[in-house]
Motif scaffolding. Structure first.
Motif, PDB file in Angstrom:
ATOM      1  N   GLY A 108      -9.430   8.423   8.010  1.00 27.01           N
ATOM      2  CA  GLY A 108      -9.374   8.509   6.559  1.00 27.01           C
ATOM      3  C   GLY A 108      -7.972   8.579   5.993  1.00 27.01           C
ATOM      4  N   MET A 109      -6.974   8.220   6.794  1.00 29.76           N
ATOM      5  CA  MET A 109      -5.579   8.311   6.361  1.00 29.76           C
ATOM      6  C   MET A 109      -5.076   7.017   5.737  1.00 29.76           C
ATOM      7  SD  MET A 109      -3.874  10.298   9.602  1.00 29.76           S
ATOM      8  CE  MET A 109      -4.587  11.809  10.259  1.00 29.76           C
ATOM      9  N   ARG A 110      -4.013   7.161   4.943  1.00 31.57           N
ATOM     10  CA  ARG A 110      -3.330   6.016   4.338  1.00 31.57           C
ATOM     11  C   ARG A 110      -1.865   6.025   4.790  1.00 31.57           C
ATOM     12  NH1 ARG A 110      -4.144   7.217  -1.958  1.00 31.57           N
ATOM     13  NH2 ARG A 110      -2.985   9.052  -1.262  1.00 31.57           N
ATOM     14  N   PRO A 111      -1.254   4.843   4.914  1.00 32.77           N
ATOM     15  CA  PRO A 111       0.180   4.815   5.232  1.00 32.77           C
ATOM     16  C   PRO A 111       0.984   5.281   4.022  1.00 32.77           C
ATOM     17  CG  PRO A 111      -0.581   2.611   4.740  1.00 32.77           C
ATOM     18  CD  PRO A 111      -1.801   3.491   4.721  1.00 32.77           C
ATOM     19  N   TYR A 112       2.016   6.110   4.266  1.00 26.59           N
ATOM     20  CA  TYR A 112       2.778   6.582   3.114  1.00 26.59           C
ATOM     21  C   TYR A 112       4.295   6.477   3.294  1.00 26.59           C
ATOM     22  CZ  TYR A 112       3.921  11.215   5.132  1.00 26.59           C
ATOM     23  OH  TYR A 112       4.420  12.246   5.897  1.00 26.59           O
ATOM     24  N   TYR A 113       4.771   6.136   4.462  1.00 27.22           N
ATOM     25  CA  TYR A 113       6.177   5.753   4.619  1.00 27.22           C
ATOM     26  C   TYR A 113       6.331   4.885   5.848  1.00 27.22           C
ATOM     27  CZ  TYR A 113       7.057   9.294   8.296  1.00 27.22           C
ATOM     28  OH  TYR A 113       7.044  10.038   9.439  1.00 27.22           O
ATOM     29  N   MET A 114       7.397   4.095   5.867  1.00 23.54           N
ATOM     30  CA  MET A 114       7.648   3.176   6.969  1.00 23.54           C
ATOM     31  C   MET A 114       9.147   2.983   7.097  1.00 23.54           C
ATOM     32  SD  MET A 114       6.389  -0.815   7.393  1.00 23.54           S
ATOM     33  CE  MET A 114       6.772  -1.206   5.681  1.00 23.54           C
ATOM     34  N   TYR A 115       9.626   2.931   8.330  1.00 22.69           N
ATOM     35  CA  TYR A 115      11.042   2.628   8.531  1.00 22.69           C
ATOM     36  C   TYR A 115      11.256   1.998   9.891  1.00 22.69           C
ATOM     37  CZ  TYR A 115      11.547   6.869  11.449  1.00 22.69           C
ATOM     38  OH  TYR A 115      11.431   7.821  12.424  1.00 22.69           O
ATOM     39  N   ARG A 116      12.379   1.342  10.014  1.00 24.13           N
ATOM     40  CA  ARG A 116      12.745   0.687  11.263  1.00 24.13           C
ATOM     41  C   ARG A 116      14.036   1.279  11.811  1.00 24.13           C
ATOM     42  NH1 ARG A 116      11.537  -5.796  10.437  1.00 24.13           N
ATOM     43  NH2 ARG A 116       9.639  -5.814  11.689  1.00 24.13           N
ATOM     44  N   GLN A 117      14.199   1.178  13.125  1.00 20.42           N
ATOM     45  CA  GLN A 117      15.437   1.562  13.783  1.00 20.42           C
ATOM     46  C   GLN A 117      15.906   0.378  14.625  1.00 20.42           C
ATOM     47  OE1 GLN A 117      13.231   5.061  15.447  1.00 20.42           O
ATOM     48  NE2 GLN A 117      15.186   6.093  15.155  1.00 20.42           N
TER      49      GLN A 117
ATOM     50  N   GLU B 157       0.834  -1.206   0.000  1.00 21.42           N
ATOM     51  CA  GLU B 157       0.000   0.000   0.000  1.00 21.42           C
ATOM     52  C   GLU B 157       0.868   1.256   0.000  1.00 21.42           C
ATOM     53  OE1 GLU B 157      -3.849   1.992   2.266  1.00 21.42           O
ATOM     54  OE2 GLU B 157      -2.822   0.281   3.183  1.00 21.42           O
ATOM     55  N   ILE B 158       1.933   1.232   0.773  1.00 16.65           N
ATOM     56  CA  ILE B 158       2.840   2.379   0.816  1.00 16.65           C
ATOM     57  C   ILE B 158       3.462   2.621  -0.553  1.00 16.65           C
ATOM     58  CG2 ILE B 158       5.038   3.214   1.761  1.00 16.65           C
ATOM     59  CD1 ILE B 158       4.213   1.873   4.426  1.00 16.65           C
ATOM     60  N   VAL B 159       3.861   1.551  -1.226  1.00 12.73           N
ATOM     61  CA  VAL B 159       4.421   1.684  -2.577  1.00 12.73           C
ATOM     62  C   VAL B 159       3.415   2.366  -3.501  1.00 12.73           C
ATOM     63  CG1 VAL B 159       5.128   0.396  -4.638  1.00 12.73           C
ATOM     64  CG2 VAL B 159       6.046  -0.227  -2.397  1.00 12.73           C
ATOM     65  N   ARG B 160       2.151   1.974  -3.422  1.00 10.66           N
ATOM     66  CA  ARG B 160       1.119   2.570  -4.281  1.00 10.66           C
ATOM     67  C   ARG B 160       0.914   4.044  -3.960  1.00 10.66           C
ATOM     68  NH1 ARG B 160      -1.352  -2.483  -3.275  1.00 10.66           N
ATOM     69  NH2 ARG B 160      -2.689  -1.602  -1.640  1.00 10.66           N
ATOM     70  N   VAL B 161       0.866   4.376  -2.664  1.00 12.52           N
ATOM     71  CA  VAL B 161       0.643   5.768  -2.267  1.00 12.52           C
ATOM     72  C   VAL B 161       1.822   6.646  -2.673  1.00 12.52           C
ATOM     73  CG1 VAL B 161       0.344   7.309  -0.286  1.00 12.52           C
ATOM     74  CG2 VAL B 161      -0.917   5.151  -0.374  1.00 12.52           C
TER      75      VAL B 161
END
Length: 369
Positions: free
Chosen positions: A279-288, A33-37
């Motif tokens: 009404g939000m969509r995920p648009y980035y993700m990262y790990r630490q 989903e993030i890739v699409r957004v």
């Protein structure tokens, strides 16, 4: 996943993520989903684009979990000296960007807490930066961050400069937690700052929350998220507590009971549910490293309210000209899928003394692309 889709096609990329990389169905769906957004934002880039980062390594107080190279601003802080060095850094960087044929895509003022500056200091800094670069491109973001540093006058300065997106970050809406982690404000101050920002005309406001804070339960997280949802921000970033080696939390870990991994996972899931309900969509993700429950940080946004700089920076797709102590300039070499960096010293005095040398390194980096 994005790179695999480009190389192998979507079906094969999804199969490889499941079978070769052992990604769970839940996390793979989130990544897809993030890739699409992200796609239309990344596709809008050109090779000449550059994002501008300006760092203010000062805060009103130091949080328990923080390991950033930032100092607490006091009445004795020589902010004038830092801003003078920063101004020279910006002027030299802007010259490099212009001479190498780059164009500004977005500008981001982060920290630390930029709004620890006075209204006059903010006005001068933004005016100098925009004058040097000739504008901010498609987006100008400022991390207002700490509600105890926000005033109507400062918000007016930001709006006048063209700032369209700010962050007002509660981390928690539980008063006892805020006191424990060293935040010098109350939940009510968060609400006041948020409404003040809306009144000032900000239509894109981000709020950060942290899952896994010391002593918190699922019920505490639910209260935080319900309080944030009532404010209806345009972005919600769900962080998971990361144990940073140089933080006071790690130094005194035995004194602070932390939620277990299962509880942290439930908190993160609740954050995702809240974002979806808004009404939000995920648009980035990262790990630490050393994140509670080996979880992740996810940024959510209403459609059209995604932060361009966040995507560009997280995905390493756009070169960044960075200014300020501890800031990281980078240059993207598309053909080799390679990133080269020039780090600014974290120590403020060392950074200030090396402005000209750093500019030489940045010039070499950008000149060979």
């Amino acid at each position: 996943l994005r790179e695999l889709i480009a190389q192998e096609g979507e079906a094969e990329a999804m199969r490889m993520m499941r079978e070769a990389f052992d990604v769970s169905s839940e996390k793979l769906a989130l990544a897809a989903e993030i890739v699409r957004v992200q796609a239309p934002i990344l596709e809008s880039q050109t090779r000449e684009d550059v994002d501008i980062y300006i760092g203010i390594p000062y805060c009103a107080s130091r949080c328990l979990y923080c390991s950033f190279a930032s100092a607490v601003r006091t009445k004795d802080t020589d902010m004038g000296a830092y801003l003078a060095a920063l101004g020279r850094d910006i002027a030299l960087g802007a010259r490099i960007v212009q001479e190498t044929g780059r164009k500004v895509r977005s500008m981001y003022l982060g920290g630390g807490t930029p709004t620890v500056l006075t209204a006059e200091e903010l006005k001068r800094l933004l005016s100098d930066a925009l004058s040097a670069y000739g504008g901010f491109g498609r987006e100008l973001t400022v991390e207002a961050g700490r509600p105890d540093t926000i005033t109507a006058e400062k918000l007016g300065v930001l709006r006048a400069a063209g700032v369209g997106r700010i962050s007002i970050n509660p981390q928690s809406m539980n008063a006892s937690t805020l006191e424990l982690i060293g935040r010098s404000h109350t939940p009510e101050a968060i609400r006041t700052a948020f409404y003040m920002a809306r009144d000032a005309g900000f239509s894109s406001i981000n709020m950060d929350v942290i899952a896994g804070l010391p002593g918190e339960t699922e019920a505490d997280m639910r209260r935080t998220l319900d309080a944030v949802a009532a404010l209806a921000p345009d972005n919600l970033t769900g962080h998971t507590l990361a144990l940073k080696r140089s933080s006071r939390l790690v130094e005194r870990l035995k004194e602070y009971p932390l939620p277990d991994a299962q509880t942290a996972e439930a908190m993160v899931a609740r954050g995702a549910e809240t974002a979806r309900a808004l009404g939000m969509r995920p648009y980035y993700m990262y790990r630490q490293k050393y994140m509670r429950g080996n979880l992740e940080n996810v940024g959510y946004a209403l459609p059209g309210q995604e932060c361009i700089y966040n995507i560009d920076m997280m995905e390493d797709t756009t070169s960044i000209m960075a200014h300020g102590a501890g800031a990281m300039t980078k240059c993207i070499y598309d053909a080799e899928r390679r990133v080269e960096r020039v780090p600014n010293p974290k120590d403020i005095a060392t950074y200030s003394a090396k402005i000209d040398k750093l500019a030489e390194e940045k010039r070499r980096l950008y000149a060979i692309v």
